[in-house]
Motif scaffolding. Structure first.
Motif, PDB file in Angstrom:
ATOM      1  N   LEU A  25      52.025 -43.688  18.071  1.00  0.00           N
ATOM      2  CA  LEU A  25      51.815 -44.511  16.906  1.00  0.00           C
ATOM      3  C   LEU A  25      50.644 -44.501  16.103  1.00  0.00           C
ATOM      4  O   LEU A  25      50.222 -44.302  15.048  1.00  0.00           O
ATOM      5  N   TYR A  26      49.686 -44.725  16.947  1.00  0.00           N
ATOM      6  CA  TYR A  26      48.221 -44.828  16.378  1.00  0.00           C
ATOM      7  C   TYR A  26      47.782 -43.546  15.781  1.00  0.00           C
ATOM      8  O   TYR A  26      47.142 -43.499  14.833  1.00  0.00           O
ATOM      9  N   GLU A  27      48.010 -42.442  16.565  1.00  0.00           N
ATOM     10  CA  GLU A  27      47.470 -41.142  16.211  1.00  0.00           C
ATOM     11  C   GLU A  27      48.478 -40.966  14.648  1.00  0.00           C
ATOM     12  O   GLU A  27      47.682 -40.154  14.011  1.00  0.00           O
ATOM     13  N   ILE A  34      45.978 -44.011   6.905  1.00  0.00           N
ATOM     14  CA  ILE A  34      46.406 -45.275   6.315  1.00  0.00           C
ATOM     15  C   ILE A  34      45.835 -46.512   7.709  1.00  0.00           C
ATOM     16  O   ILE A  34      45.824 -46.157   8.750  1.00  0.00           O
ATOM     17  N   THR A  35      45.635 -47.695   7.059  1.00  0.00           N
ATOM     18  CA  THR A  35      45.046 -48.797   7.678  1.00  0.00           C
ATOM     19  C   THR A  35      46.564 -49.408   8.410  1.00  0.00           C
ATOM     20  O   THR A  35      47.678 -49.181   7.828  1.00  0.00           O
ATOM     21  N   GLN A  36      46.067 -50.161   9.243  1.00  0.00           N
ATOM     22  CA  GLN A  36      47.252 -51.237   9.985  1.00  0.00           C
ATOM     23  C   GLN A  36      47.622 -52.249   8.737  1.00  0.00           C
ATOM     24  O   GLN A  36      48.953 -52.126   8.586  1.00  0.00           O
ATOM     25  N   LYS A  37      46.910 -52.375   7.641  1.00  0.00           N
ATOM     26  CA  LYS A  37      47.629 -53.401   6.574  1.00  0.00           C
ATOM     27  C   LYS A  37      48.454 -52.325   5.870  1.00  0.00           C
ATOM     28  O   LYS A  37      49.606 -53.000   5.601  1.00  0.00           O
ATOM     29  N   GLU A  38      48.016 -51.248   5.472  1.00  0.00           N
ATOM     30  CA  GLU A  38      49.086 -50.544   4.692  1.00  0.00           C
ATOM     31  C   GLU A  38      50.212 -50.177   5.478  1.00  0.00           C
ATOM     32  O   GLU A  38      51.478 -50.315   4.764  1.00  0.00           O
ATOM     33  N   LEU A  39      50.260 -50.034   6.433  1.00  0.00           N
ATOM     34  CA  LEU A  39      51.434 -49.653   7.416  1.00  0.00           C
ATOM     35  C   LEU A  39      52.331 -50.845   7.402  1.00  0.00           C
ATOM     36  O   LEU A  39      53.397 -50.822   7.381  1.00  0.00           O
ATOM     37  N   SER A  40      51.572 -52.089   7.491  1.00  0.00           N
ATOM     38  CA  SER A  40      52.283 -53.094   7.505  1.00  0.00           C
ATOM     39  C   SER A  40      52.992 -53.549   6.148  1.00  0.00           C
ATOM     40  O   SER A  40      54.401 -53.748   5.979  1.00  0.00           O
ATOM     41  N   VAL A  45      56.413 -54.862   9.114  1.00  0.00           N
ATOM     42  CA  VAL A  45      55.971 -55.462  10.391  1.00  0.00           C
ATOM     43  C   VAL A  45      54.564 -55.943  10.099  1.00  0.00           C
ATOM     44  O   VAL A  45      53.696 -55.370   9.607  1.00  0.00           O
ATOM     45  N   ARG A  46      54.454 -57.371  10.613  1.00  0.00           N
ATOM     46  CA  ARG A  46      53.135 -58.049  10.207  1.00  0.00           C
ATOM     47  C   ARG A  46      51.888 -57.234  10.831  1.00  0.00           C
ATOM     48  O   ARG A  46      51.997 -56.525  11.906  1.00  0.00           O
ATOM     49  N   GLN A  47      50.586 -56.991  10.218  1.00  0.00           N
ATOM     50  CA  GLN A  47      49.744 -56.285  10.475  1.00  0.00           C
ATOM     51  C   GLN A  47      49.186 -56.715  11.929  1.00  0.00           C
ATOM     52  O   GLN A  47      48.695 -56.047  12.633  1.00  0.00           O
ATOM     53  N   SER A  48      49.076 -58.126  12.152  1.00  0.00           N
ATOM     54  CA  SER A  48      48.795 -58.770  13.320  1.00  0.00           C
ATOM     55  C   SER A  48      49.665 -58.016  14.819  1.00  0.00           C
ATOM     56  O   SER A  48      48.847 -58.028  15.721  1.00  0.00           O
ATOM     57  N   ASN A  49      50.929 -57.934  14.141  1.00  0.00           N
ATOM     58  CA  ASN A  49      51.829 -57.347  15.396  1.00  0.00           C
ATOM     59  C   ASN A  49      51.254 -55.846  15.801  1.00  0.00           C
ATOM     60  O   ASN A  49      51.583 -55.563  16.749  1.00  0.00           O
ATOM     61  N   ILE A  50      51.271 -54.998  14.633  1.00  0.00           N
ATOM     62  CA  ILE A  50      50.628 -53.873  14.765  1.00  0.00           C
ATOM     63  C   ILE A  50      49.371 -53.629  15.396  1.00  0.00           C
ATOM     64  O   ILE A  50      49.200 -52.741  16.372  1.00  0.00           O
ATOM     65  N   SER A  51      48.432 -54.479  15.116  1.00  0.00           N
ATOM     66  CA  SER A  51      47.286 -54.571  15.964  1.00  0.00           C
ATOM     67  C   SER A  51      47.441 -54.900  17.329  1.00  0.00           C
ATOM     68  O   SER A  51      46.834 -54.048  18.099  1.00  0.00           O
ATOM     69  N   ARG A  52      48.289 -55.806  17.741  1.00  0.00           N
ATOM     70  CA  ARG A  52      48.637 -56.061  19.312  1.00  0.00           C
ATOM     71  C   ARG A  52      49.520 -54.874  19.835  1.00  0.00           C
ATOM     72  O   ARG A  52      49.125 -54.701  20.870  1.00  0.00           O
ATOM     73  N   ILE A  53      50.302 -54.288  19.239  1.00  0.00           N
ATOM     74  CA  ILE A  53      50.842 -52.992  19.850  1.00  0.00           C
ATOM     75  C   ILE A  53      49.875 -51.963  20.060  1.00  0.00           C
ATOM     76  O   ILE A  53      49.958 -51.531  21.181  1.00  0.00           O
ATOM     77  N   GLU A  54      48.925 -51.640  19.015  1.00  0.00           N
ATOM     78  CA  GLU A  54      48.098 -50.521  19.188  1.00  0.00           C
ATOM     79  C   GLU A  54      47.073 -50.943  20.523  1.00  0.00           C
ATOM     80  O   GLU A  54      46.371 -50.024  20.879  1.00  0.00           O
ATOM     81  N   THR A  64      61.277 -52.247  16.374  1.00  0.00           N
ATOM     82  CA  THR A  64      60.006 -52.040  15.510  1.00  0.00           C
ATOM     83  C   THR A  64      59.207 -50.680  15.603  1.00  0.00           C
ATOM     84  O   THR A  64      58.697 -50.415  14.590  1.00  0.00           O
ATOM     85  N   LEU A  65      59.301 -49.870  16.729  1.00  0.00           N
ATOM     86  CA  LEU A  65      58.811 -48.585  16.693  1.00  0.00           C
ATOM     87  C   LEU A  65      59.594 -47.823  15.945  1.00  0.00           C
ATOM     88  O   LEU A  65      58.596 -47.079  14.921  1.00  0.00           O
ATOM     89  N   SER A  66      60.972 -47.842  15.639  1.00  0.00           N
ATOM     90  CA  SER A  66      61.556 -46.951  14.477  1.00  0.00           C
ATOM     91  C   SER A  66      61.331 -47.389  13.302  1.00  0.00           C
ATOM     92  O   SER A  66      61.033 -46.614  12.447  1.00  0.00           O
TER      93      SER A  66
END
Length: 81
Positions: A25-27, A34-40, A45-54, A64-66
């Protein structure tokens, strides 16, 4: 000692697929530039959740992964070997 070692091997085998999913996901995100914010914004999916996942501090659901993969124009694949 032997039982403790077997338990550690079992835990490692269970955690490894999750680590690989997080790494992929990170790669994918960074390869796209793109940034976490852009992916959010793309995924909902909330940016904070993406950050915690990564960071590996939470376990993402398959859904969520899907959603994250779809937002990057990718498809989540799960294989049992």
């Amino acid at each position: 000692m032997k039982d403790n070692n077997n338990e550690q091997i079992k835990k490692t085998r269970i955690i490894e697929p999750e680590f690989q999913a997080i790494l992929q996901l990170y790669e994918a995100r960074t390869d796209m530039g793109i940034t976490q914010k852009e992916l959010s914004q793309r995924s909902g999916v909330r940016q904070s959740n993406i950050s915690r996942i990564e960071r590996g501090t939470c376990s993402p659901t398959i859904r969520t992964l899907s959603e994250l993969a779809y937002a990057m124009g990718k498809k989540l694949e799960i294989k049992i070997k």
